[in-house]
Write an enzyme that holds these catalytic residues in place. Structure first.
Site, PDB file in Angstrom:
ATOM      1  CG  HIS A 293       0.031  -1.137   0.471  1.00 39.65           C
ATOM      2  ND1 HIS A 293      -0.666  -0.836  -0.668  1.00 39.65           N
ATOM      3  CD2 HIS A 293       0.595  -2.356   0.251  1.00 39.65           C
ATOM      4  CE1 HIS A 293      -0.526  -1.811  -1.548  1.00 39.65           C
ATOM      5  NE2 HIS A 293       0.241  -2.750  -1.011  1.00 39.65           N
ATOM      6  CD  GLU A 294       3.189  -3.795   2.693  1.00 38.91           C
ATOM      7  OE1 GLU A 294       2.743  -4.947   2.521  1.00 38.91           O
ATOM      8  OE2 GLU A 294       3.622  -3.085   1.759  1.00 38.91           O
TER       9      GLU A 294
HETATM   10  N1  0A1 Z   1       3.180  -7.445  -1.720  1.00 36.50           N
HETATM   11  C1  0A1 Z   1       4.048  -6.386  -1.355  1.00 36.50           C
HETATM   12  C2  0A1 Z   1       5.107  -6.054  -2.312  1.00 36.50           C
HETATM   13  C3  0A1 Z   1       6.155  -7.023  -2.599  1.00 36.50           C
HETATM   14  C4  0A1 Z   1       6.098  -7.736  -3.758  1.00 36.50           C
HETATM   15  C5  0A1 Z   1       7.099  -8.573  -4.125  1.00 36.50           C
HETATM   16  C6  0A1 Z   1       8.164  -8.673  -3.275  1.00 36.50           C
HETATM   17  O1  0A1 Z   1       9.186  -9.489  -3.644  1.00 36.50           O
HETATM   18  C7  0A1 Z   1       9.219  -9.918  -4.942  1.00 36.50           C
HETATM   19  C8  0A1 Z   1       8.231  -7.989  -2.101  1.00 36.50           C
HETATM   20  C9  0A1 Z   1       7.211  -7.159  -1.752  1.00 36.50           C
HETATM   21  C10 0A1 Z   1       3.234  -5.115  -1.292  1.00 36.50           C
HETATM   22  O2  0A1 Z   1       2.375  -4.901  -2.120  1.00 36.50           O
HETATM   23  O3  0A1 Z   1       3.501  -4.312  -0.432  1.00 36.50           O
HETATM   24 ZN    ZN Z   2       0.600  -4.572  -1.737  1.00 43.14          ZN
END
Ligand code: 0A1
Ligand code: ZN
Length: 852
Positions: A293-294
Site C-alpha cells: 500500500h505505502e
Molecule cells: N496515508 C497513510 C495513512 C495515514 C494517515 C494519517 C496519518 O496521520 C494522521 C498517518 C498515516 C496511508 O494511507 O497509509
Molecule cells: Zn494510504
C-alpha cells in the site's frame, strides 16, 4: 490546546493558494526539547490564482515558537495566532526565512516532529507539517525540498537522495515536487537491513529497512514484500520507482499503520517487523499488504496527489484497491475477496448506517484526521472496483495510463479522475459520481420469476436517508449474476447487469429449466442485498455455484438465519446448516483456506447489525449465547472428523508465512477450537508446547484462555516474551478478547494496572481498548462497566493524543441501536467526555457527530 470554537471547512469553499512555492530549504538542529528549524522558502505569485495577489500572506503554524522571520532579508514581526501567522508581502516573487523552536520530546500527539524511544521521527499527514515550521500546509502547494539535518545520531534521514553525508550532518534533496504532508525526517541510533532492486528501465535502487538494534531479525519478510511490490507495480500498472533510494523506518509509537512519505516511508513497527517466532499468519499478510500500500502510493498519492483533503479517496481508495489486487495475486483471490467483504460489512457498513455516515468524498469537516475512515478507504476502493467492472479490464488500464500521463505532478480531484475515464471510454459517469457524493449503503432487493423459458429478475434499490445525504438518488449498481440449473450445471456464466434506476427488470430467455439465480457475484457492489431464496436454493448454490464468493455467501446466509432464529425464537441450531458445513469442511477437493472460511460464523457485531436492520434492538448477551450454542453444536457435529482434519492439516515443514501453509493452519485451528470444547484443552496445550511459531502458539493460548484453562500458559508466555513489545501487545489483547462478557471490563481494568501497560503508546492502548470495544458482548455488557472504563481512559488520553482518542470514540457510534438502558449508559459517557474542559477538536467533533 486547540481552538475553542471549531471551524467547519467546506469543499465548496476551495480556492487556489495565491502563491507557488518554488523551493524549500530546511535546516534542522536536533535537540529533544529545543530543536531549531530554519527555513528558506521562495514564493512567487501563482498564475492559477484568479484575482489580484493579496498583499498579506497567511502561513500555518501550531505549537511552534517563532524566533525570527525575514522577507527578502528584512526582519519582520508577523501577527501570530494559535493557528499561524499573517504578514505583509511584496507584489512579485520573494524569499521568506524563519527560525522556529519546537519540543519533540514533549510531542505526545505523535504529529509533526516527535520522539519515540530516543529516535526522532515525523508524521505530517494530514496537517502535521505546521507543527514543524510556518508553511502553507495544504496539499496543492507542492515544492522541491532540500533538507539538512544536524544531530549527534548515526542515522540522519530525509526524503529523496542524499547529497552530503558527514559526521552528525546529512543533506538530502528530493527532486520531485511534493506537498508538505509527504515531508519526513528520521534521526537515531538505527541499523539497516539493506538490499537493492533494479527497475524495468535498469535503474539501480538501494533499499533499506531501518530498525532499532535488536530488531534486525525481523526485517527479511518486509524487504521481500517491498521488492515484490515494486515488481508488481511495474508488471501490472507499468509504474516504475523514481529515486535512487527507498527507505523504510520502523517506529514503535505511531498513530496509524504507516505513512507514504516520498522515498522515506515510516511504519508502525507492528506493520513491518515480522518473524515466524513473533508474528502470526495474519500479521504477515497484513504487513505484506501495508508495505505494498505505502509503496503504491508513490504513484497514486505522491506523483499524483490530492488538491485538497476532501479528495482523500482519490489516493486512498485507489491505493487500497491496488493493494487488494496485489494481495489477490500473491495469495488467494477468493480468500482475499471474502475477507475484504467481511471487513467492509463489519466496519464500513456500521459507519454508513450510523451517525458518522459520510460520502466517500466528504463535503465538510472540522478535523480531517477524523476522515481516515473505512468509508474513504474501503468503500473508496469498492468504487474503483465497480468502475473497473463496468468499463472492463482493458479500458480500466487504458484509463489509468491516461491518468498517470495527464496528471503526473498534479494535485488532482475526483472530477479529474472521472474525466479520464469518461474521455478514454466515452461513458457518461455523471450518475456513477453519486458513489462519491452520497452517504449510506444502498439496499438492493431482487425478486425472480420464471415462465416458459424466461427468467425475470426485478431489482429495487433504496438508500436510507442520512444527515449527510437526506435525499439519496438511485446509483449505478453493477450486479454480476450467473444462473445455475437444478442439476448443478451452469445456465449462464457471469454477466454484469448495469442497474441505474430505482426499479429495473432484466430478462434471460432460452433457458431449458428454471435456474437458481446467483446474484451479486464477487460482491460486485457494496450494497445490502435481500434475495428471498429458499434454504434449498441456498444449499444448491453452496454446493454448485461457480462463483467462490457466492458459495461462501450462501453458507454465511444459512448460518446467519439459524443464529437469528436461535437469538429471537430460542430455536435450536439448524441441522441442515450443520450438515452443509460438515460436507464442505470434509470436501478435500477444496483448498483448506476455503474450507475454513466456510466454517467461519458471522460475528456478534454482524448479527447485531442484521437485527438492527430488521428493527429489533440487539441483545448482546443473547447474541453471545447463540454463538456459543452454535459453537457447541458444531463441536458435536464435527466430533467424528475434527481430529482427522486437524492431523491432516498439520504443517510439518519449516514455517513459511505463505497462503498455502496459512490455509492449512487456519483449517486445523478451526478443528482445534472444536476439539478444545471436548478434551479439556489437552490438544491445545500440546500444540502450545510444541509450537515453533507464534501463529500456533498464540492460537493455542487463545483457545486455552477461552476455555478458562490458560492461566499457567499466560504466565509462561509473559515470561517468554516480556521484552518484545509487539508480542506483548498480543498478550494484552488476547486476555480481553477471550474474557467472558461479564469479565471483559474487569480484565481490561486489571491489565491497565500491569507495569507494562502505557497509554501513550498507541499500540499498547489499542491492544487493551481495541480488544475491549471489539468484544461485543463484553463492551455492551448490561453493567455498563466497559463504557465507563473506556470513557475514563479516553478522557485521560485526549490531552496527550487526540487522534488516537478520537478514533477510539467510534466504539460509541452504534449507541442508538441498543435498548434504552444501554443507550442511556452510553449517552451518559458520551456526554461526560464531551463535558471535559479543553477537549480536543478531534474528539469533540467525533462525539458531537455520534451524539447526533
Ligand atoms: N496515508 C497513510 C495513512 C495515514 C494517515 C494519517 C496519518 O496521520 C494522521 C498517518 C498515516 C496511508 O494511507 O497509509
Ligand atoms: Zn494510504
Amino acid at each position: 490546546m486547540r481552538d475553542a470554537a471549531p471551524k467547519t471547512i467546506y469543499l465548496s469553499d476551495y480556492t487556489p493558494y495565491p502563491w507557488t512555492v518554488d523551493s524549500v530549504d530546511l535546516h534542522f538542529t536536533l535537540d529533544p526539547h529545543a530543536t531549531r528549524v530554519r527555513s528558506l522558502i521562495r514564493f512567487a505569485p501563482n498564475p492559477a490564482f484568479t484575482g489580484e495577489t493579496p498583499n498579506t500572506m497567511f502561513l500555518h503554524g501550531e505549537q511552534i515558537k517563532l524566533i525570527s522571520a525575514q522577507i527578502e532579508g528584512t526582519a519582520i514581526n508577523p501577527d501570530l495566532t494559535g493557528e499561524g501567522l499573517t504578514c505583509a508581502v511584496p507584489g512579485g516573487p520573494f524569499t521568506w526565512e524563519s527560525e522556529v523552536e519546537i519540543d519533540p520530546a514533549n510531542n505526545t500527539a505523535l504529529e509533526g516532529l516527535y520522539m519515540s524511544n530516543g529516535m526522532y521521527c515525523t508524521q505530517c499527514e494530514a496537517e502535521g507539517f505546521r507543527k514543524i515550521t510556518f508553511y502553507p500546509d495544504r496539499p496543492d502547494v507542492m515544492s522541491v525540498f532540500t533538507v539538512t539535518v544536524e544531530g549527534p545520531h548515526p542515522v540522519l534521514l530525509s526524503n529523496g537522495n542524499p547529497v552530503v553525508t558527514e559526521n552528525h550532518l546529512a543533506k538530502w534533496h528530493d527532486p520531485w515536487p511534493k506537498p508538505a504532508y509527504l515531508f519526513a525526517l528520521v534521526a537515531g541510533d538505527l541499523v539497516a537491513h539493506s538490499d537493492s532492486f533494479t527497475t524495468m528501465s535498469g535503474r539501480h535502487v538501494d533499499l533499506n529497512l531501518y530498525v532499532r538494534p535488536g530488531d534486525e531479525g525481523k526485517c527479511a519478510f518486509g524487504m521481500q514484500a517491498l521488492k515484490a511490490s515494486m515488481k508488481w507495480d511495474e508488471d501490472v500498472y507499468g509504474r516504475e520507482y523514481d529515486l535512487d533510494l527507498f527507505n523504510i523506518v520502523a517506529v514503535d509509537d505511531f498513530n496509524m499503520g504507516a505513512m507514504e512519505n516520498k522515498g522515506l516511508n515510516i511504519f508502525n513497527s507492528s506493520a513491518v517487523l515480522a518473524s515466524p517466532e513473533t508474528s502470526t499468519d495474519l500479521n504477515f499478510e497484513r504487513i505484506e499488504a501495508i508495505i505494498a500500500h505505502e509503496y503504491f502510493h508513490n504513484w497514486t498519492g505522491n506523483r499524483i496527489t490530492c488538491r485538497d483533503w476532501f479528495q482523500l479517496c482519490l489516493k486512498e481508495g485507489l491505493t487500497v484497491y491496488r493493494d487488494s489486487q496485489f494481495t489477490s495475486d500473491m495469495r488467494s483471490a477468493p480468500v482475499k475477496r471474502i475477507s475484504d467483504v467481511i471487513d467492509l460489512r463489519g466496519r464500513q457498513f456500521a459507519e454508513d448506517q450510523g451517525p458518522l455516515a459520510h460520502p466517500v468524498r466528504p463535503e465538510s469537516f472540522q478535523e480531517i484526521n477524523n476522515f481516515y475512515t473505512a468509508t474513504v478507504y474501503e468503500k473508496g476502493a469498492e468504487v474503483i472496483g465497480m468502475l473497473k467492472t463496468l468499463v472492463g479490464d482493458e479500458a480500466y488500464y487504458k484509463a489509468l495510463d491516461l491518468y498517470f500521463t495527464r496528471h503526473d505532478g498534479d494535485a488532482a480531484t475526483i472530477e479529474d479522475w472521472l474525466k479520464v475515464f469518461e474521455e478514454s471510454t466515452g461513458r457518461d459517469l455523471a450518475q456513477f459520481k453519486r458513489w462519491y457524493s452520497q452517504a449510506g449503503t444502498p439496499r438492493l432487493s431482487v425478486e425472480h420469476s420464471f415462465e416458459l423459458d424466461t427468467l425475470t429478475l426485478t431489482f429495487t434499490q433504496h438508500t436510507p436517508p442520512s444527515a449527510a445525504t437526506p435525499d439519496p438518488q438511485p446509483q449505478v449498481i453493477p450486479i454480476a449474476v450467473g444462473l445455475i440449473y437444478p442439476d448443478g450445471t451452469e445456465a449462464l456464466e457471469t454477466r454484469v447487469l448495469e442497474m441505474t434506476k430505482a426499479t429495473q427488470s432484466f430478462r434471460f430467455t432460452g433457458l431449458e429449466d428454471e435456474p437458481v439465480p446467483s446474484i451479486l457475484r464477487g460482491f460486485s457492489a457494496p450494497v445490502v442485498l435481500t434475495h428471498d431464496l429458499s434454504d434449498a436454493d441456498r444449499a444448491h448454490l453452496l454446493a454448485h455455484d461457480t462463483d467462490p464468493f457466492n458459495r461462501w455467501e450462501q453458507g454465511r446466509m444459512l448460518a446467519r438465519k439459524s443464529l437469528l432464529a436461535m437469538i429471537t425464537e430460542g430455536a435450536d441450531p439448524d441441522p441442515a446448516y450443520l450438515a452443509g458445513i460438515h460436507k464442505v469442511a470434509t470436501d478435500t477437493t477444496l483448498d483448506p483456506a476455503t474450507r475454513a472460511l466456510m466454517l467461519d460464523m458471522p460475528s456478534e457485531a454482524e448479527l447485531a447489525t442484521v437485527l438492527h436492520e430488521a428493527g429489533t434492538a440487539p441483545d448482546p448477551a443473547a447474541i453471545y449465547a447463540a454463538r456459543e450454542a452454535m459453537a457447541e453444536a458444531r463441536a458435536d457435529a464435527f466430533a467424528d472428523v475434527a481430529a482427522d482434519i486437524y492431523a491432516a492439516n498439520t504443517v510439518t515443514e519449516a514455517y513459511q508465512p505463505n497462503a498455502d501453509q496459512a490455509g492449512r493452519r487456519v483449517l486445523g485451528n478451526a478443528m482445534l477450537a472444536m476439539i478444545t470444547r471436548r478434551d479439556d484443552g489437552a490438544q491445545a496445550a500440546a500444540q502450545y508446547d510444541g509450537a515453533d511459531n507464534m501463529n500456533q502458539q498464540l492460537v493455542a493460548l487463545a483457545l486455552l484462555v477461552g476455555a478458562g484453562k490458560g492461566d499457567e500458559k499466560l504466565q509462561a508466555f509473559e515470561k517468554q516474551w516480556q521484552d518484545d513489545r509487539l508480542v506483548m501487545d498480543k498478550w494484552f489483547g488476547l486476555q480481553v478478547s477471550k474474557a467472558k462478557p461479564e469479565d471483559a471490563a474487569a480484565t481490561a481494568r486489571r491489565l491497565t494496572e500491569h507495569p507494562a501497560f502505557t497509554h501513550t503508546n498507541p499500540n499498547r492502548f489499542r491492544a487493551v481498548f481495541g480488544a475491549l470495544v471489539m468484544h461485543h458482548a463484553g463492551f455492551h455488557h448490561a453493567s455498563g462497566d466497559a463504557y465507563t472504563l473506556l470513557a475514563d481512559w479516553l478522557i485521560t488520553l485526549d490531552p496527550l493524543n487526540p487522534q488516537t482518542t478520537a478514533r477510539m470514540c467510534s466504539a460509541f457510534q452504534t449507541w442508538k441501536r441498543y435498548d434504552s438502558d444501554q443507550q442511556a449508559k452510553m449517552l451518559a459517557e458520551i456526554t461526560r467526555i464531551l463535558a471535559t474542559p479543553n477537549l480536543s477538536r478531534d474528539t469533540t467533533e467525533m462525539l458531537t457527530r455520534i451524539k447526533g
